[in-house]
Design an enzyme around this catalytic site. Structure first.
Site, short mmCIF file in Angstrom:
data_model
loop_
_atom_site.label_atom_id
_atom_site.label_comp_id
_atom_site.label_asym_id
_atom_site.label_seq_id
_atom_site.Cartn_x
_atom_site.Cartn_y
_atom_site.Cartn_z
CG HIS A 2 24.97 -10.89 -8.95
ND1 HIS A 2 26.11 -10.14 -9.08
CD2 HIS A 2 24.59 -10.76 -7.64
CE1 HIS A 2 26.42 -9.57 -7.93
NE2 HIS A 2 25.51 -9.94 -7.04
CD GLU A 56 25.55 -11.36 -14.79
OE1 GLU A 56 26.26 -10.38 -15.06
OE2 GLU A 56 24.90 -11.45 -13.73
CB CYS A 66 30.19 -8.27 -10.63
SG CYS A 66 29.68 -9.93 -10.14
CB THR A 76 0.80 19.06 2.17
OG1 THR A 76 1.28 19.97 3.17
CG2 THR A 76 1.60 19.26 0.88
CD1 TRP A 124 -7.61 8.70 4.17
CD2 TRP A 124 -5.43 9.02 3.88
NE1 TRP A 124 -6.95 7.83 5.02
CE2 TRP A 124 -5.60 8.02 4.85
CE3 TRP A 124 -4.13 9.39 3.54
CZ2 TRP A 124 -4.52 7.38 5.48
CZ3 TRP A 124 -3.07 8.75 4.15
CH2 TRP A 124 -3.28 7.76 5.10
CG ASP A 132 1.15 12.89 10.92
OD1 ASP A 132 0.32 13.61 11.50
OD2 ASP A 132 1.69 13.20 9.84
CB SER A 188 17.86 18.38 15.72
OG SER A 188 17.77 18.64 14.34
CD GLU A 201 5.83 8.71 2.02
OE1 GLU A 201 4.85 8.98 2.75
OE2 GLU A 201 5.93 7.66 1.36
N GLY A 242 7.31 16.68 6.45
CA GLY A 242 6.49 17.87 6.48
C GLY A 242 7.12 19.01 5.69
#
Length: 373
Positions: free
Chosen positions: A44, A46, A72, A162, A171, A201, A223, A297, A299
């Site tokens: 870390h 320190e 910590c 979009t 683009w 894509d 899903s 990111e 649709g």
């Protein structure tokens, strides 16, 4: 402390899921040594500052340590930083802001004081305290809310399209905006998209246009487990270390699950209403998997689902000086709304030109209240 804050910002893409922390050691003789948190599992801030002092041959006894986040006090992946400061016999520790981690949360300050070290905690509304919390907004979100900070990235025309009606979107924005978008990807712990984007894509969704020491993990909302085994996302990223791939589904199909896991993905089933993934449960699960900032990111359909369920914290919007007219895809498909008050209320956080485009960072009002509690 400002120097410590400056160096902490340089490791934002390196140290996740740990917070980005900087430390300045000022010795009794007025010499300075700096340190910042390294990659996860590494030292870390320190410890790095103490090592830098040792390499310079500096005597740190009686020194003052300035740290942008409370040291910590627990054994995690590394030993407690408090113990190192105590063993080094520093005289004073100045801390920008306390650590929201319940395992630390004031215990670090108490431990230092118990060892006879003078401890100063800056006022919570001080410039550096606010900046340190802001720099680590995802870490604070995960520790306090138990979920990542969700940032939805959208590139659109000035009239909000979009993509064209035929799906063409490359683009809309210019090269500078695309490069900037990769810089925002790089700071996230994970990038999320939906199965629709994967099928249409076949993206990599890695960081390519800016240098990065690590790749954010990839999250797919799928899903019915339709992610193709030949998808480009399974390929090695352009640079940095290998990333984890999490696929969230609503229905387990054992054969598909086994095939996807053989490709290196982790499949998690979190069924929600109407055969969809329970997005709120997914965010809680990602919080447990140490995801601080989640970069969305996707649709317009999945974007709409996140907005409809109140799960978006921040909008990262790139607007091109371009009009595409009607018939295209919008930023997010939700509604129809009955009143203006039903809309998602935002507060502009930053507005900046990026190349020929405009970058707008807007936050959902009230969602960053945990930073000021």
């Amino acid at each position: 402390m400002l120097a410590a804050l400056e160096v902490s910002a340089t490791v934002r893409t390196l140290c996740a899921p740990n917070p980005a922390v900087g430390s300045t050691l000022i010795t009794a003789s007025g010499h300075r040594a700096m340190g910042s948190t390294q990659a996860v599992g590494g030292p870390h801030a320190e410890i790095m500052a103490l090592r830098a002092a040792a390499e310079q041959g500096l005597d740190v006894r009686g020194a003052t340590a300035y740290v942008t986040l409370e040291p910590c006090s627990h054994h995690g992946r590394t030993p407690p930083c408090c113990d190192a400061l105590i063993a080094a016999h520093v005289a004073k520790v100045v801390v920008a802001t306390s650590d929201p981690n319940p395992l630390v949360a004031g215990r670090g300050l108490e431990r230092l004081r118990a060892a006879g070290i003078t401890v100063e905690l800056l006022p919570p509304d001080s410039e550096v305290a606010r900046a340190s919390r802001e720099l680590n907004i995802g870490f604070f979100s995960r520790m306090i809310r138990k979920t990542p900070w969700v940032r939805m990235k959208v590139a659109a025309s000035l009239d909000g399209s979009t993509a064209l009606g035929n799906g063409v979107s490359q683009w809309i924005t210019g090269e500078a905006a695309r490069t900037d978008g990769h810089a925002w990807r790089a700071r996230a712990c994970a990038v999320l998209t939906g199965i629709g984007t994967v099928l249409e894509d076949d993206p990599m969704l890695d960081v390519r246009l800016v240098d990065t020491p690590r790749q954010p993990h990839l999250v797919i909302v799928d899903s019915r487990l339709e992610t193709p085994l030949t998808a480009r996302l399974f390929g090695p990223p352009a640079q940095g270390l290998a990333r984890k791939i999490f696929i969230y589904c609503a229905v387990i199909e054992p054969q598909n699950q086994a095939a996807l896991e053989a490709r290196g993905a982790t499949v998690i089933c979190l069924p929600g209403p109407q055969g969809k993934v329970d997005l709120a449960a997914m965010l809680r699960d990602l919080g447990q998997r140490e995801v601080n900032e989640l970069h969305l990111e996707a649709g317009h359909k999945l974007n709409g689902s996140f907005i409809r369920e109140g799960l978006v914290d921040e909008l990262l919007l790139y607007l091109a000086p371009l009009l595409l007219g009607s018939g295209g895809h919008g930023m997010a498909g939700f509604g129809p709304l009955q009143t203006l008050d039903d809309g998602m209320k935002l507060a502009f956080h930053a507005i900046d030109p990026v190349g020929e485009d405009l970058r707008i960072v807007a936050r959902v009002r009230g969602h960053d209240a945990f930073l000021h509690a």
